[in-house]
Design a protein around this motif. Structure first.
Motif, mmCIF file in Angstrom:
data_model
loop_
_atom_site.group_PDB
_atom_site.id
_atom_site.type_symbol
_atom_site.label_atom_id
_atom_site.label_comp_id
_atom_site.label_asym_id
_atom_site.label_seq_id
_atom_site.Cartn_x
_atom_site.Cartn_y
_atom_site.Cartn_z
ATOM 1 N N ALA A 1 -11.497 -27.220 -3.284
ATOM 2 C CA ALA A 1 -12.314 -26.112 -3.815
ATOM 3 C C ALA A 1 -11.727 -25.560 -5.113
ATOM 4 O O ALA A 1 -10.504 -25.518 -5.289
ATOM 5 C CB ALA A 1 -12.412 -25.010 -2.774
ATOM 6 N N CYS B 1 -9.429 -21.197 2.867
ATOM 7 C CA CYS B 1 -8.090 -21.627 3.296
ATOM 8 C C CYS B 1 -7.168 -20.425 3.491
ATOM 9 O O CYS B 1 -6.307 -20.425 4.368
ATOM 10 C CB CYS B 1 -7.495 -22.608 2.283
ATOM 11 S SG CYS B 1 -8.314 -24.211 2.311
ATOM 12 N N CYS C 1 -7.738 -25.414 -5.190
ATOM 13 C CA CYS C 1 -7.025 -24.850 -4.043
ATOM 14 C C CYS C 1 -5.929 -25.848 -3.660
ATOM 15 O O CYS C 1 -6.167 -27.062 -3.674
ATOM 16 C CB CYS C 1 -8.012 -24.654 -2.897
ATOM 17 S SG CYS C 1 -7.248 -24.353 -1.301
ATOM 18 N N CYS D 1 -7.393 -27.647 -0.260
ATOM 19 C CA CYS D 1 -8.640 -28.410 -0.271
ATOM 20 C C CYS D 1 -9.047 -28.564 -1.736
ATOM 21 O O CYS D 1 -8.370 -28.132 -2.627
ATOM 22 C CB CYS D 1 -9.719 -27.706 0.543
ATOM 23 S SG CYS D 1 -10.367 -26.228 -0.240
ATOM 24 N N CYS E 1 -8.016 -21.180 -1.782
ATOM 25 C CA CYS E 1 -9.383 -20.670 -1.858
ATOM 26 C C CYS E 1 -9.558 -19.658 -0.723
ATOM 27 O O CYS E 1 -8.720 -19.572 0.178
ATOM 28 C CB CYS E 1 -10.388 -21.810 -1.750
ATOM 29 S SG CYS E 1 -10.475 -22.527 -0.103
HETATM 30 ZN ZN LIG Z 1 -9.081 -24.370 0.097
#
Ligand SMILES: [Zn+2]
Ligand SMILES: [Zn+2]
Length: 240
Positions: free
Chosen positions: A21, A33, A16, A19, A30
């Motif tokens: 992820a 987010c 992502c 982040c 993701c």
């Molecule tokens: Zn994210």
């Protein structure tokens, strides 16, 4: 080739952009987010892209654009300058996250699908050279370069230039912002030919009062542009 891609994605899983992820698509957000990013999907102001209540069709305008009519034809924004919309914009502007220009371009392509028609020339809002020295890049130029790649439209990075170093616009009224920008943005004399008779789409990361985009529109018309549109990644609104 697919096998190689799969092998690479195991070694370097796609992440992502906000982040860590793992996500399926490169340059994406993701689910968590994404939900925290205030994308503008419904009815929006035709001049600035700010979301409006209701679902009616047709050209509607927000209060800001009714009070301050815009000199450009129409404008679009990808998301609001809030929560992750603000985080993404700030990371691209100050955080050396030029990699965010690609996802930004994909979101703008979506938001501006009706105005980014064939033959549109993408022109970034310029920064003063002294700021380029400090920050090394102009985030709006990065976005327009990426948008040019995903849409196939031409971009003219130096069509407009900032001749004056303006002080911060924060805390100024709309009139003060406009006075501050008086004569600060002009068309590059070398680019008059590329602007003349063109449909221009100005690209910026954020729109607050619209004073900078107004100055850029005037400069584009001065150089003979036929029509001017604007696209920003994030729209700052007072009410939402
Ligand atoms: Zn994210
Ligand atoms: Zn508006």
């Amino acid at each position: 080739m697919l096998g190689l891609q799969r092998a690479l994605s195991i070694i370097y899983p796609t992440q992502c952009v906000l982040c860590a992820a793992q996500v399926d698509q490169d340059g994406g957000l993701c689910g968590a987010c994404w939900r925290e990013t205030p994308f503008i999907n419904g009815l929006a102001c035709d001049a600035c892209g700010a979301p409006l209540p209701g679902f009616e069709k047709g050209r509607a305008h927000c209060d800001d654009c009714m009070i301050t009519p815009r000199p450009w034809e129409a404008g679009r924004a990808a998301f609001l300058y809030e929560s992750n919309g603000r985080r993404i914009t700030l990371a691209l502007k100050h955080g050396d996250r030029t990699d965010l220009a690609k996802p930004a371009a994909l979101w703008l392509q979506q938001a501006g699908r009706d105005i980014l028609t064939e033959g549109t020339l993408l022109v970034p809002v310029p920064v003063h050279w002294s700021r380029l020295l400090r920050r090394r890049y102009n985030q709006s130029a990065e976005i327009s370069r990426a948008l040019s790649k995903v849409t196939g439209l031409s971009a003219c990075q130096n069509a407009l230039i900032r001749t004056k170093r303006t002080t911060t616009q924060n805390g100024l009224t709309v009139a003060q912002r406009q006075a501050n920008l008086d004569g600060a943005i002009v068309a590059n004399p070398k680019c008059y030919q590329s602007l003349e008779g063109q449909k221009v789409c100005l690209i910026d990361d954020v729109m607050t009062s619209g004073a900078t985009l107004t100055a850029c529109t005037a400069a584009a018309f001065e150089a003979g542009a036929d029509q001017v549109f604007v696209m920003v990644l994030a729209r700052v609104t007072k009410t939402l």
